[in-house]
Each structure stands twice: as structure tokens, then as C-alpha cells.
Scaffold this active site. Structure first.
Site, PDB file in Angstrom:
ATOM      1  CE  LYS A   2       2.243  -0.028  -3.129  1.00 42.99           C
ATOM      2  NZ  LYS A   2       2.749   1.445  -3.685  1.00 42.99           N
ATOM      3  CG  ASP A  28      -1.941   5.099  -3.790  1.00 44.86           C
ATOM      4  OD1 ASP A  28      -2.879   5.120  -2.944  1.00 44.86           O
ATOM      5  OD2 ASP A  28      -0.642   5.041  -3.417  1.00 44.86           O
ATOM      6  CD  GLU A  61       6.776   2.291   0.628  1.00 43.65           C
ATOM      7  OE1 GLU A  61       6.827   1.443  -0.314  1.00 43.65           O
ATOM      8  OE2 GLU A  61       5.790   2.915   1.015  1.00 43.65           O
ATOM      9  CB  SER A 115       3.745   9.715  -1.250  1.00 47.49           C
ATOM     10  OG  SER A 115       3.128   9.746  -2.707  1.00 47.49           O
ATOM     11  CD  GLU A 161       0.606   2.467  -6.356  1.00 48.24           C
ATOM     12  OE1 GLU A 161       1.105   1.104  -6.449  1.00 48.24           O
ATOM     13  OE2 GLU A 161       0.461   3.119  -5.272  1.00 48.24           O
ATOM     14  CD  GLU A 203       5.921   2.396  -3.742  1.00 44.20           C
ATOM     15  OE1 GLU A 203       5.280   1.260  -4.061  1.00 44.20           O
ATOM     16  OE2 GLU A 203       5.324   3.244  -2.851  1.00 44.20           O
ATOM     17  CE  LYS A 246      -1.187   3.632  -0.117  1.00 41.41           C
ATOM     18  NZ  LYS A 246      -0.501   4.741  -0.573  1.00 41.41           N
ATOM     19  CG  HIS A 266       3.492  -0.896   2.814  1.00 38.84           C
ATOM     20  ND1 HIS A 266       4.671  -1.024   3.319  1.00 38.84           N
ATOM     21  CD2 HIS A 266       3.166  -0.116   1.610  1.00 38.84           C
ATOM     22  CE1 HIS A 266       5.100  -0.595   2.118  1.00 38.84           C
ATOM     23  NE2 HIS A 266       4.326  -0.140   1.207  1.00 38.84           N
ATOM     24  CG  ASP A 311       3.220   4.238  -6.461  1.00 39.61           C
ATOM     25  OD1 ASP A 311       2.949   5.149  -7.441  1.00 39.61           O
ATOM     26  OD2 ASP A 311       3.073   4.092  -5.260  1.00 39.61           O
ATOM     27  CG  HIS A 355       8.488   6.521  -0.056  1.00 35.57           C
ATOM     28  ND1 HIS A 355       7.659   5.753  -0.829  1.00 35.57           N
ATOM     29  CD2 HIS A 355       7.820   7.597   0.709  1.00 35.57           C
ATOM     30  CE1 HIS A 355       6.269   6.010  -0.598  1.00 35.57           C
ATOM     31  NE2 HIS A 355       6.381   7.213   0.415  1.00 35.57           N
TER      32      HIS A 355
HETATM   33  P1  PGA Z   1       2.686   6.860   1.298  1.00 35.92           P
HETATM   34  O1  PGA Z   1       3.156   6.273  -0.349  1.00 35.92           O
HETATM   35  O2  PGA Z   1       2.189   5.779   2.145  1.00 35.92           O
HETATM   36  O3  PGA Z   1       4.014   7.476   1.448  1.00 35.92           O
HETATM   37  O4  PGA Z   1       1.628   7.843   1.050  1.00 35.92           O
HETATM   38  C1  PGA Z   1       2.767   4.885  -0.577  1.00 35.92           C
HETATM   39  C2  PGA Z   1       2.172   4.846  -2.034  1.00 35.92           C
HETATM   40  O5  PGA Z   1       2.182   5.690  -2.815  1.00 35.92           O
HETATM   41  O6  PGA Z   1       1.915   3.896  -2.467  1.00 35.92           O
HETATM   42 ZN    ZN Z   2       1.094   4.699  -4.493  1.00 38.26          ZN
END
Ligand code: PGA
Ligand code: ZN
Length: 426
Positions: free
Chosen positions: A390, A314, A208, A47, A288, A165, A339, A367, A245, A156
Site C-alpha cells: 500500500k 492496521d 497520499e 492517522s 482495513e 482511503e 508498517k 507506507h 481503509d 488525509h
Molecule cells: P497514516 O495512515 O500513515 O496517516 O497513519 C495510513 C493508514 O491508516 O493506513
Molecule cells: Zn490504515
């Protein structure tokens, strides 16, 4: 006598393909001095923000990263051999120079970040330091609050829930260990509840490590989490809080300029009202990417409206300082996702985290949904003294490796748990 510059000189840089948690090949880079070797991995998102560093993958099935391996073994190795492994800034600048584009569209952000992490880990090993000590330097260290992803939806999950999430947040504990033990109690109770309601297929893991049950709406999922938190003997808003999220870009229909959620269409304004209701009913302390990645204004309006919820960027920021500057100016958020692979180098990710704190944003080291067993981000979070981490559910090796590393660091170094006091920072 061996001169110190020789001890720390990079002798070898080697790339290889390894598997990530989704069974896709990803890049590992190993960096050696004469005395130590350590490796870094590139995780991979599903994502992704559209402004992230480019991920260099082969045009192949199954997914391979042999071009990135080749680049590491030739171009990257030639440029880094002989460089002092402790010169992180120099290494990261060389990587930027080798690429020459703002988003690593030539060598790939995966090539860059795996190399950058490998260099930092090797430097720490060469110095006989823990990674978090090396990264953290003089910063006061602490153990971050985990944002545990118990229910996986969106890209996911199994397709039942639009929101990506559903996070359980154990703020009201005095140690990370206690926070994790009680979170696991809630996780196992959730599992039992799901099996009894929907049967065993409802507890198969999402990307996840959380469950992806056939519940009908976001409200049902949040209701379920509140129920199990209470049946575990806790009070929502005291020991545990909830977060989401939304991954808003994935719900946004650009053509219609509307969001699609729970089988309904929402304007940004309607979505804002919906969030306000959820936040007060379910003690949402964390929200988020509530809107799509281009809508700084709606983020700002929501953050203004929800004074006790941390609105977090994010895909909005993609760990990029220029984008963060826009968010800082317009007070769009009070939290950022960090990230490293979104930006491509450790130096950039660390500078981003510092800048975020400087403009009143809490940091969430994160992550990716495709990750490896490397616990490095746990060290990064402790080193940065980030407020949150996270890293998925408390299940599946690529997620538990980070939690297990934090358990070890807390035990071995007697660091304090960030806990509830992070709320006083918003
Ligand atoms: P991704 O999503 O690692 O699949 O891009 C994680 C997030 O959106 O926090
Ligand atoms: Zn995110």
C-alpha cells in the site's frame, strides 16, 4: 589482505533532518562501513494507532527532529560503531536496549527505525546485493499487488469524505507492469470525470497523492470508481476490485460509543450491516480498520460474516506481535498492515509479518501518509514476498518511487506478479 569482519564493521552512524512529503522535517540516518554508506528514513503517520512506537519530535514550529538527530550522533553511534553491519538482529536488540521501554518512548521509534533500515541497506550494499535479496534470503520472491489509493478522505483529504482511503486493486493481471498501466488509465479517467463534474479544484492531491473531491458520501465515491473502471473497459470483480481503509478509530466517538459516518451515527452492529451492503454492491475485497483499534470482537464478527473480503488490521495491531496474537486467537482478520515505523525495528516488523502468515493473514507492506522518496518498502515487500503493498496513488514522487522500484525489480529479475492467486489464500 582485508579481513571480512573489518569490511562489514560499522564505522559511522550519522543523523540528519530531511523533508517528508507534507513538508515536515523527519529523520534520516546514514550508516557507513569503510567502503559503503547507505541511509534509511523514518516516515510519519497522520492517522496513527495509539499503541504505535513513540515518535520523537521537538516541541517546535515548524516540526523538527533535532533531538532524534542528536541521539543518533551520540548514543546510537557509540553503541553501533564496531558492530558487524550484517548483524541486524544484534543492532535491533541494541536499539531496544538503548531505549529500554516497550514502545521506544525514550529514543523514539523514528530514531530506531531509520537506524534499523539504514543498517539493513548498508549491509546489502556492502554485500553487493539488492535490498530485497538481502531481506528475502531464501524466500521465493514475487511482486505484490498494489492497493492504489485513488480517493483520499478522512485525515488525509479535504474534509468531504469520512472514510480515509478508497483503494483500487488490480488483481486480474498477469504482470505488475500491466496492472499499473491499466490502473493509471483508470486514475486518469477518474481525473477527467472529476474535472468535468466539479472543476479543477477537485483534482488537487490529498496526502497520499489521490484526489479529494467534494463527493457527498462513501457510496458516491465507490460509485464513481466503479463507473471509471467500467468506462476504461474493465469489469469490477474481474480485473479490478475495490477496497477501503476506514481508519475506524477516527470515526469513533468514545463517549457515545458510536461511529460517525456520512453525517449519521452508527452502532458497531449497524456499521457491520453497512459494510455487508457495500461489500456485495462494490466487490469490496479489502476492508482495513473497519472498527476502532480496541474492538477485536467486531473485527472477528465482520470477518466471519464476509467470507470473500479480507478484513485487515492496521491500528488494531500496530505491527505488534502481542496484539497480533490476540487477533490470531480470535480470528479477527485475514490481513495485516506491516508498517516498520509502528514497531521501531526491521527485525520486529519481519517477525510480525511471518507470524501473521503463520496464522492465515495476508501481508500488506505499507507506507505512511507522510513519507519520503525512499523506495525501501518496495524492497521489503518483495523480500517478504508479501501479498500486497500500500503506497498511495500512482502520482507524487514519494509514492511513485515505490511503484517505479517495483517496475524495475519485475523487469530486471523476472519475478512473478502475486495477482489474483492471493485471493485463493483467504
Ligand atoms: P497514516 O495512515 O500513515 O496517516 O497513519 C495510513 C493508514 O491508516 O493506513
Ligand atoms: Zn490504515
Amino acid at each position: 589482505m582485508v579481513m571480512s569482519s573489518e569490511v562489514f564493521s560499522i564505522r559511522r552512524v550519522k543523523g540528519l533532518e530531511v523533508l517528508d512529503s507534507r513538508g515536515n522535517f523527519t529523520l534520516r540516518v546514514c550508516v557507513s562501513t569503510d567502503f559503503v554508506t547507505d541511509c534509511g528514513d523514518a516516515p510519519s503517520g497522520a492517522s496513527k494507532g495509539s499503541m504505535e512506537a513513540h515518535e520523537l519530535v521537538d516541541d517546535s514550529f515548524p516540526r523538527r527532529v533535532s533531538k532524534a538527530v542528536e541521539l543518533v550522533n551520540t548514543l546510537v553511534a557509540q553503541s553501533l560503531v564496531g558492530v558487524d553491519v550484517r548483524s541486524q538482529w544484534r543492532v535491533d536488540t541494541l536499539l531496544r536496549g538503548l531505549d529500554g521501554t516497550p514502545n521506544f518512548s525514550k529514543i523514539g521509534g523514528n530514531t530506531a527505525i531509520a537506524t534499523s533500515i539504514a543498517v539493513a541497506k548498508t549491509a546489502a550494499s556492502a554485500l553487493g546485493m539488492e535490498y530485497f535479496e538481502y531481506i528475502g534470503g531464501a524466500r521465493r520472491k514475487r511482486i505484490p499487488v498494489p492497493l492504489l489509493n485513488f480517493i483520499n478522505g478522512g485525515l488525509h483529504g479535504a474534509g468531504f469524505l469520512d472514510i480515509q482511503e478508497f483503494l483500487v486493486i488490480p488483481l486480474g493481471f498477469s504482470s505488475f507492469r500491466d496492472a499499473l498501466i491499466e490502473s493509471v488509465k483508470v486514475f486518469q479517467l477518474l481525473k477527467k470525470e472529476l474535472v468535468s463534474r466539479f472543476g479543477k479544484s477537485a483534482v488537487m492531491a490529498g496526502d497520499e497523492g489521490g484526489f479529494s473531491p467534494p463527493v457527498k458520501s462513501s457510496v458516491d465515491a465507490l460509485g464513481l470508481l466503479s463507473k471509471v473502471i467500467e468506462s476504461a473497459g474493465f469489469t469490477l470483480g474481474k480485473e479490478f476490485f475495490l477496497g477501503l481503509d476506514v481508519a475506524g478509530s477516527n470515526l469513533f466517538d468514545k463517549r457515545k460509543a458510536l461511529y460517525r459516518l456520512n453525517g449519521r451515527e452508527f452502532t458497531a452492529g449497524e456499521l457491520m450491516d453497512y459494510y455487508r451492503e457495500l461489500a456485495s454492491t462494490y466487490k469490496l475485497v479489502y476492508l482495513e480498520d473497519p472498527f476502532h483499534e480496541g474492538d477485536f470482537d467486531s473485527f472477528s464478527a465482520l470477518q466471519r460474516m464476509l467470507s470473500s473480503t479480507i478484513v485487515v488490521g492496521d491500528d488494531l495491531y500496530v505491527t505488534n506481535q502481542e496484539r497480533l496474537l490476540i487477533g490470531c486467537k480470535s480470528k479477527s482478520t485475514r490481513g495485516v498492515i506491516v508498517k516498520p515505523n509502528q514497531v521501531g525495528t526491521l527485525t520486529d516488523a519481519i517477525e510480525f509479518a511471518e507470524m501473521a502468515l503463520g496464522c492465515g493473514n495476508l501481508r500488506v507492506v505499507s507506507h505512511r501518509s507522510g513519507d519520503t522518496e525512499d523506495p525501501f518498502i518496495a524492497d521489503l515487500a518483495v523480500g517478504l514476498s508479501s501479498e500486497f503493498i500500500k503506497t498511495g496513488a500512482p502520482a507524487r514522487g514519494e509514492r511513485t518511487s515505490k511503484y517505479n522500484r517495483l517496475l524495475y525489480i519485475e523487469e530486471e529479475y523476472s519475478l512473478e506478479y502475486a495477482g489474483r492467486r492471493v485471493l485463493t489464500m483467504i
